[in-house]
Design an enzyme around this catalytic site. Structure first.
Site, PDB file in Angstrom:
ATOM      1  CE  LYS A   1      -3.167  -4.301  -5.869  1.00  0.00           C
ATOM      2  NZ  LYS A   1      -1.899  -4.701  -6.584  1.00  0.00           N
TER       3      LYS A   1
ATOM      4  CE1 TYR B   1      -5.165  -0.390  -8.297  1.00  0.00           C
ATOM      5  CE2 TYR B   1      -4.339  -2.534  -8.917  1.00  0.00           C
ATOM      6  CZ  TYR B   1      -4.403  -1.131  -8.463  1.00  0.00           C
ATOM      7  OH  TYR B   1      -3.083  -0.947  -7.806  1.00  0.00           O
TER       8      TYR B   1
END
Ligand code: NDP
Length: 434
Positions: A178, A263
């Site tokens: 990510k 996140y």
């Protein structure tokens, strides 16, 4: 009187025997040990084999003790899925390479790096064949390596797109760190390239595999303490050297938002299993701070979900580390400490019972989330299932981050299209025993 009773109590240890025999005393005969061949064998101790897998029955009293989900035994090395790791930076060396040691289905078989020195050190330490060590220029040769099933891309964000497309062209499955890319356009091309090549694409959203985050999501989904109403999520750290790629727009795509704020975004979406229908954001950088000449320091944003859940999220590159998430329901406030950290998750539930305030800390067995993630990808390759966090999940986050930046730039709230079902961009739910 037998020799055994006259000897001191240490006589049955090897050192004791030697000392006593040196003093001229008789060495006692050992009592005959039980042999495996002639001891009774109870089915509860032996277990059974079903569909090629060993099953062991519970030894605790199932009427009074908590149920234990049997964990899967590790696969033998020849049956494991082979991974090539691309980029030998901090995450690879400190977390991912060690996690192969805790994985049950994955093995490290190839390395890709721009540093001959690091490649030799890591390759020699992990028995990587010399012909399975590639420079970035040689990467496409990986197509001819049958040991490599998955390419795990752990490069600066702006390089994820190129290496996903090259891995797909080599007909290798892709696990990509990510943020998936630096734009939704790139992310979309990555999804298309992997679908066209008929290879899997999974984005490494480790928190969706981590046990405490999963437990909190289960408490929310089952409404154990009532329906979810409000979520707070913070992911912040104090960034250092301005020279690092994370502070260069061309390599990082943005600042705190795509690196650590993501996140908050991804985990809140996973917790609600909904998609936001409205976002309002603000961004900020301290003027003249050399770290934030190209990328933002901080972003705060509000997300509204169709069920009425509101989420307040914050990310920052200029404050001391903070990584918490709180889920509020009418019956409880559930605080997940270290929610986005590599380890150290603690779930504290505050509620009132019989008029008294109580705080419970959930006991959740910690497991290496990188190993869980590797095993999930390996399992998807072995079984053909779609990853829980496929490319579409990463693409949705890219679109939402673009909405967050637009809202901050225009100082307006952005309306977003509703999704038609829970987990709209995710693969099947994870099995409880994984
Ligand atoms: P590092 O800076 O520690 O390492 C990146 C590595 O990429 C370098 O060491 C280098 O490896 C390679 N590289 C190739 N080209 C470049 C370039 N132009 N500039 C810098 N490095 C280059 O980064 P991280 O390991 O921390 O992060 C890598 C990726 O993992 C990022 O996408 C990040 O967002 C993600 N990440 C995810 C985390 C998670 O918890 N899931 C945590 C941390 C990072 P070599 O010398 O071998 O070529």
């Amino acid at each position: 009187m037998s020799a055994i009773t006259t000897l001191p109590s240490f006589a049955l240890s090897r050192r004791g025997l030697l000392r006593v025999s040196a003093a001229g005393l008789t060495i006692p005969a050992f009592p005959r040990l039980l042999s495996a061949a002639d001891t009774p064998r109870e089915p509860i101790d032996i277990g059974s084999v079903e569909d090629g897998k060993v099953a062991m029955p519970a030894i605790s009293n199932v009427a009074t003790e908590p149920a234990q989900t049997p964990s899967e035994p590790p696969l033998s090395r020849d049956k494991r899925v082979g991974f090539a790791v691309v980029g030998l930076g901090r995450l690879t060396l400190e977390e991912i390479v060690p996690a192969f040691g805790e994985s049950k289905k994955a093995k490290l078989v190839a390395l890709v790096s721009g540093s001959a020195e690091k490649m030799k050190a890591v390759g020699d330490a992990h028995d990587i064949k010399p012909e399975a060590r590639y420079t970035y220029d040689q990467f496409d040769r990986i197509a001819a390596n049958p040991d490599v099933h998955v390419v795990y891309i752990v490069l600066p964000n702006a390089l994820h797109h190129e290496f996903t497309l090259r891995a797909a062209a080599a007909k290798k499955h892709v696990l990509c760190e990510k943020p998936m890319a630096v734009s939704s356009l790139e992310a979309h091309e990555m999804v298309t390239a992997c679908a066209t090549a008929n290879v899997k694409l999974m984005i490494a959203y480790r928190c969706q595999y981590e046990k405490a985050n999963r437990h909190l999501a289960e408490l929310a989904a089952t409404e154990k303490h009532g329906p979810l109403k409000l979520v707070e999520a913070v992911n912040a750290q104090n960034q250092g050297d301005p020279a690092q790629w994370r502070l260069k727009k061309a390599l990082a795509g943005g600042g705190s938002l795509p690196d650590i704020g993501l996140y908050c975004l991804n985990t809140v979406r996973a917790l609600t299993r909904e998609e936001p229908i409205e976002i309002e954001a603000r961004a900020w950088s301290t003027p003249n701070d050399p770290r934030f000449t190209e990328v933002e320091e901080a972003v705060t944003w509000l997300m509204r979900f169709p069920s009425g859940v509101q989420a307040t999220c914050a990310t920052h590159y200029g404050v001391h580390k903070a990584q918490t998430m709180i889920a509020h329901t009418p019956g409880a406030s559930m605080l997940l400490e270290n929610a986005f950290a590599y380890r150290g998750q603690r779930l504290k539930i505050s509620r009132t019972e019989n008029g008294k305030d109580i705080e419970e800390t959930s006991q959740i067995r910690a497991m290496n989330q990188f190993a869980l993630e590797l095993d999930h990808m390996a399992d998807c390759v072995l079984t053909g299932r779609t990853p829980r966090t496929p490319g579409e999940e990463g693409l949705q986050d890219q679109l939402l981050m673009e909405a967050i930046y637009r809202s901050a730039a225009e100082e307006t709230s952005i309306a977003l299209p509703p999704s038609d079902r829970p987990d709209a961009f995710r693969g099947p739910q994870l099995d409880a025993n994984t």
